[in-house]
Design a protein around this motif. Structure first.
Motif, short mmCIF file in Angstrom:
data_model
loop_
_atom_site.label_atom_id
_atom_site.label_comp_id
_atom_site.label_asym_id
_atom_site.label_seq_id
_atom_site.Cartn_x
_atom_site.Cartn_y
_atom_site.Cartn_z
N PHE A 54 1.00 -1.55 -0.44
CA PHE A 54 -0.01 0.30 -0.20
C PHE A 54 0.87 1.18 0.20
N ASN A 55 0.25 2.56 -0.57
CA ASN A 55 1.13 2.99 -1.28
C ASN A 55 1.32 4.53 0.01
N SER A 56 -0.29 4.24 1.27
CA SER A 56 -0.13 5.36 1.99
C SER A 56 -1.09 4.13 3.29
N ASN A 57 -0.83 5.26 3.93
CA ASN A 57 -2.16 4.37 5.62
C ASN A 57 -4.05 4.69 5.13
N ASP A 58 -3.89 5.25 4.84
CA ASP A 58 -5.29 6.01 3.63
C ASP A 58 -5.73 4.71 2.90
N GLU A 59 -4.38 3.80 1.99
CA GLU A 59 -4.70 3.42 0.76
C GLU A 59 -5.56 1.57 1.95
N PHE A 60 -4.44 1.71 3.03
CA PHE A 60 -4.28 0.53 3.46
C PHE A 60 -5.62 0.44 4.52
N LYS A 61 -6.32 1.79 5.10
CA LYS A 61 -7.03 2.09 5.89
C LYS A 61 -8.72 1.15 4.09
N ASP A 62 -8.39 1.91 3.46
CA ASP A 62 -9.98 1.90 2.23
C ASP A 62 -9.89 1.00 1.89
N TYR A 63 -8.30 -0.01 1.99
CA TYR A 63 -8.52 -1.73 1.87
C TYR A 63 -9.04 -2.62 2.66
N LEU A 64 -8.93 -2.53 4.00
CA LEU A 64 -9.52 -2.75 4.86
C LEU A 64 -10.93 -2.53 4.94
N ASN A 65 -11.30 -2.00 4.86
CA ASN A 65 -12.78 -1.11 4.76
C ASN A 65 -13.88 -1.74 3.67
N GLU A 96 -16.53 -4.60 4.88
CA GLU A 96 -17.82 -4.41 4.16
C GLU A 96 -18.48 -6.04 2.90
N ARG A 97 -17.31 -6.83 2.22
CA ARG A 97 -17.76 -7.04 1.14
C ARG A 97 -18.51 -8.60 2.33
N SER A 98 -17.65 -9.03 3.80
CA SER A 98 -18.08 -10.00 4.02
C SER A 98 -19.21 -10.27 3.71
N VAL A 99 -19.96 -12.15 3.93
CA VAL A 99 -21.23 -12.43 4.20
C VAL A 99 -21.70 -12.45 5.62
N HIS A 100 -20.52 -12.71 6.72
CA HIS A 100 -21.52 -12.44 7.64
C HIS A 100 -20.65 -11.54 8.33
N LYS A 101 -21.97 -10.72 9.28
CA LYS A 101 -20.75 -9.11 10.23
C LYS A 101 -20.02 -9.81 11.52
N SER A 102 -19.20 -9.19 11.65
CA SER A 102 -17.75 -9.54 13.06
C SER A 102 -17.88 -8.56 13.50
N ASP A 103 -17.57 -8.87 15.01
CA ASP A 103 -17.61 -7.00 15.92
C ASP A 103 -16.01 -7.07 15.77
N ILE A 104 -14.94 -7.36 15.13
CA ILE A 104 -13.93 -7.85 15.70
C ILE A 104 -13.52 -6.13 14.59
N LYS A 105 -12.63 -5.15 15.10
CA LYS A 105 -11.96 -4.29 14.20
C LYS A 105 -10.84 -4.76 13.94
N VAL A 106 -10.69 -3.91 12.48
CA VAL A 106 -9.70 -3.69 12.09
C VAL A 106 -9.10 -2.65 11.52
N ASP A 107 -7.58 -2.53 12.24
CA ASP A 107 -7.28 -0.60 11.52
C ASP A 107 -5.44 -0.62 10.72
N ILE A 108 -4.99 0.37 10.39
CA ILE A 108 -4.27 0.53 9.77
C ILE A 108 -3.36 -0.16 10.63
N SER A 109 -2.97 -0.12 12.28
CA SER A 109 -1.69 -0.87 13.10
C SER A 109 -1.30 -2.41 12.97
N ASP A 110 -3.04 -3.03 12.13
CA ASP A 110 -3.01 -4.23 12.26
C ASP A 110 -2.13 -4.76 10.91
N LYS A 111 -1.97 -6.64 11.46
CA LYS A 111 -1.10 -7.28 10.24
C LYS A 111 -2.33 -8.18 10.09
#
Length: 234
Positions: free
Chosen positions: A177-188, A192-207
């Motif tokens: 990813f070229n930037s944190n914003d790009e990684f954030k957009d990817y994570l979102n 959002e594509r998941s067929v099941h909703k999860s309470d697990i949060k992901v952000d740019i600090s995650d691997k």
């Protein structure tokens, strides 16, 4: 004339039957060969800190061991010089249509924030065949831990997204990813594509890690499972 046609039809049917039986035999032989290789690796490799070196000595393409509880996914993961070689070669680099479980050739396990691991969907439910279990919501919520053994440490990932995608549009397979914003957009996007909703949060600090296999929902369908790293311990 009718008798000749009937004989020809019978011959064609017999040939078709023989071909079908032969194809099934070849496929089952491939499955058996793959199972024997992985069974040998599981049974004859130490389950301690020397495990990584033992497997690396057998194949310098070895990277880590991948296991998902309550599935039969329990395999060494290799990495080739491209993403084609291990589609049709076993752990020992011998030709085998069943292939191997392998990490994307672009990845660096220790440095990258996004890892991708590929495996065939085997019709006997080996390799990555059981990833489709995660399309069931109860299974998704109750069996969401992925473990990786790497150089004596255990990395635990928690699954937060699963969905079916197509082969052509691969925007779910980003690594760099070229930037944190790009990684954030990817994570979102993958959340959002998941067929099941999860309470697990992901952000740019995650691997994160992505598990990828085919399925038969439609032509060129793929099952995609994403998980985030939650712990690393000896």
């Amino acid at each position: 004339m009718k008798k000749l046609i009937k004989i020809l039809i019978n011959i064609i049917c017999i040939i078709t039957l023989i071909f079908s039986i032969l194809s099934i035999y070849i496929k089952l032989s491939e499955y058996k060969k793959a199972d024997e290789i992985y069974t040998e690796l599981r049974e004859n490799t130490s389950n301690n800190n020397s495990k990584h070196q033992e497997l690396y000595d057998k194949n310098s393409d070895y990277r880590f061991w991948l296991k998902i509880n309550n599935t039969n996914i329990d395999y060494p993961v290799v990495q080739g010089y491209n993403n084609d070689f291990y589609l049709t070669h076993d752990f020992y680099k011998n030709s085998l249509p069943s292939g191997s479980i392998f990490m994307d050739y672009r990845n660096n396990f220790e440095n990258d924030k996004s890892l991708i691991v590929y495996g065939h969907y085997m019709k006997n439910k080996t390799m990555f065949g059981q990833l489709e279990n995660y399309t069931d919501e109860a299974f998704f919520k109750e069996n969401n831990l992925v473990e990786i053994e790497y150089k004596g440490q255990t990395y635990t990932y928690e699954i937060f997204s699963v969905y079916t995608a197509d082969l052509i549009n691969r925007d779910y397979l980003n690594i760099h990813f070229n930037s944190n914003d790009e990684f954030k957009d990817y994570l979102n996007y993958i959340t959002e594509r998941s067929v099941h909703k999860s309470d697990i949060k992901v952000d740019i600090s995650d691997k994160i890690i992505t598990l990828y296999t085919c399925n038969y929902e439609f032509k060129d369908a793929r099952t995609i499972v994403h998980a985030k790293l939650i712990s690393k311990k000896l």
